[in-house]
Design a protein around this motif. Structure first.
Motif, PDB file in Angstrom:
ATOM      1  N   MET A   1     -14.644 -18.021 -36.513  1.00 23.19           N
ATOM      2  CA  MET A   1     -14.400 -18.364 -37.893  1.00 23.19           C
ATOM      3  C   MET A   1     -14.369 -17.063 -38.690  1.00 23.19           C
ATOM      4  O   MET A   1     -15.211 -16.200 -38.511  1.00 23.19           O
ATOM      5  CB  MET A   1     -15.518 -19.290 -38.374  1.00 23.19           C
ATOM      6  CG  MET A   1     -15.364 -19.731 -39.775  1.00 23.19           C
ATOM      7  SD  MET A   1     -16.464 -21.062 -40.306  1.00 23.19           S
ATOM      8  CE  MET A   1     -18.016 -20.633 -39.647  1.00 23.19           C
ATOM      9  N   SER A   2     -13.390 -16.949 -39.548  1.00 21.48           N
ATOM     10  CA  SER A   2     -13.286 -15.726 -40.335  1.00 21.48           C
ATOM     11  C   SER A   2     -13.359 -16.043 -41.833  1.00 21.48           C
ATOM     12  O   SER A   2     -13.025 -17.142 -42.271  1.00 21.48           O
ATOM     13  CB  SER A   2     -11.977 -15.015 -40.014  1.00 21.48           C
ATOM     14  OG  SER A   2     -10.877 -15.833 -40.364  1.00 21.48           O
ATOM     15  N   TYR A   3     -13.790 -15.073 -42.562  1.00 28.30           N
ATOM     16  CA  TYR A   3     -13.913 -15.193 -44.010  1.00 28.30           C
ATOM     17  C   TYR A   3     -12.568 -14.901 -44.653  1.00 28.30           C
ATOM     18  O   TYR A   3     -11.894 -13.943 -44.293  1.00 28.30           O
ATOM     19  CB  TYR A   3     -14.966 -14.199 -44.501  1.00 28.30           C
ATOM     20  CG  TYR A   3     -15.022 -14.035 -45.991  1.00 28.30           C
ATOM     21  CD1 TYR A   3     -15.746 -14.920 -46.775  1.00 28.30           C
ATOM     22  CD2 TYR A   3     -14.351 -12.995 -46.616  1.00 28.30           C
ATOM     23  CE1 TYR A   3     -15.812 -14.774 -48.147  1.00 28.30           C
ATOM     24  CE2 TYR A   3     -14.409 -12.832 -47.990  1.00 28.30           C
ATOM     25  CZ  TYR A   3     -15.136 -13.725 -48.756  1.00 28.30           C
ATOM     26  OH  TYR A   3     -15.196 -13.575 -50.103  1.00 28.30           O
ATOM     27  N   LYS A   4     -12.167 -15.747 -45.592  1.00 26.17           N
ATOM     28  CA  LYS A   4     -10.928 -15.535 -46.343  1.00 26.17           C
ATOM     29  C   LYS A   4     -11.242 -15.692 -47.834  1.00 26.17           C
ATOM     30  O   LYS A   4     -12.017 -16.555 -48.220  1.00 26.17           O
ATOM     31  CB  LYS A   4      -9.866 -16.545 -45.920  1.00 26.17           C
ATOM     32  CG  LYS A   4      -9.378 -16.377 -44.495  1.00 26.17           C
ATOM     33  CD  LYS A   4      -8.237 -17.344 -44.239  1.00 26.17           C
ATOM     34  CE  LYS A   4      -7.610 -17.331 -42.912  1.00 26.17           C
ATOM     35  NZ  LYS A   4      -8.040 -16.678 -41.820  1.00 26.17           N
ATOM     36  N   ASN A   5     -10.613 -14.881 -48.640  1.00 25.75           N
ATOM     37  CA  ASN A   5     -10.781 -14.959 -50.084  1.00 25.75           C
ATOM     38  C   ASN A   5      -9.815 -16.014 -50.619  1.00 25.75           C
ATOM     39  O   ASN A   5      -8.605 -15.919 -50.416  1.00 25.75           O
ATOM     40  CB  ASN A   5     -10.515 -13.597 -50.720  1.00 25.75           C
ATOM     41  CG  ASN A   5     -10.914 -13.568 -52.180  1.00 25.75           C
ATOM     42  OD1 ASN A   5     -10.791 -14.559 -52.887  1.00 25.75           O
ATOM     43  ND2 ASN A   5     -11.400 -12.421 -52.621  1.00 25.75           N
ATOM     44  N   TYR A  28     -17.372 -23.801 -45.951  1.00 25.03           N
ATOM     45  CA  TYR A  28     -16.695 -24.101 -44.686  1.00 25.03           C
ATOM     46  C   TYR A  28     -15.765 -25.283 -44.912  1.00 25.03           C
ATOM     47  O   TYR A  28     -16.176 -26.313 -45.436  1.00 25.03           O
ATOM     48  CB  TYR A  28     -17.713 -24.438 -43.593  1.00 25.03           C
ATOM     49  CG  TYR A  28     -17.077 -24.968 -42.336  1.00 25.03           C
ATOM     50  CD1 TYR A  28     -16.415 -24.113 -41.457  1.00 25.03           C
ATOM     51  CD2 TYR A  28     -17.116 -26.313 -42.023  1.00 25.03           C
ATOM     52  CE1 TYR A  28     -15.817 -24.595 -40.307  1.00 25.03           C
ATOM     53  CE2 TYR A  28     -16.524 -26.806 -40.872  1.00 25.03           C
ATOM     54  CZ  TYR A  28     -15.869 -25.941 -40.017  1.00 25.03           C
ATOM     55  OH  TYR A  28     -15.275 -26.413 -38.889  1.00 25.03           O
TER      56      TYR A  28
END
Length: 97
Positions: A1-5, A28
């Motif tokens: 899982m990656s962080y996205k703005n 999430y």
């Protein structure tokens, strides 16, 4: 899982609506409902083990002693016996159908 703005990919109206509920926090968002693949289905492990187990059963039926199967497949005697039992039951139920 990656962080996205969110401001990089959400429409401004949706971003503004989300900011009414949460600001500056990580949230999430789950994937859409889908049937999950079973263990080993995606990488082929399940198929490899099934082929191995079929080979163990075939060799056993051909007269290979369990101790030789233990040594050949590097499994415990208990594991070999479980595989044979499961394959025997499967073969019996297939013949009835």
């Amino acid at each position: 899982m990656s962080y996205k703005n969110g401001k990089d990919f959400l429409p401004p109206s949706l971003l503004k609506q989300l900011q009414e509920y949460i600001q500056g926090e990580i949230i999430y968002i789950p994937k859409k409902e889908q049937k999950r693949a079973g263990w080993g289905e995606n990488n082929g492990t399940r198929l490899i083990i099934e082929r191995r187990n079929s080979e163990i059963f075939r060799m056993y039926q051909s007269g290979t002693p369990i101790i030789e199967l233990v040594q050949s497949f590097h499994l415990s005697e208990d594991s070999i016996r479980k595989i044979i039992t499961k394959k025997r039951l499967h073969a019996a139920s297939s013949q009835r159908a």
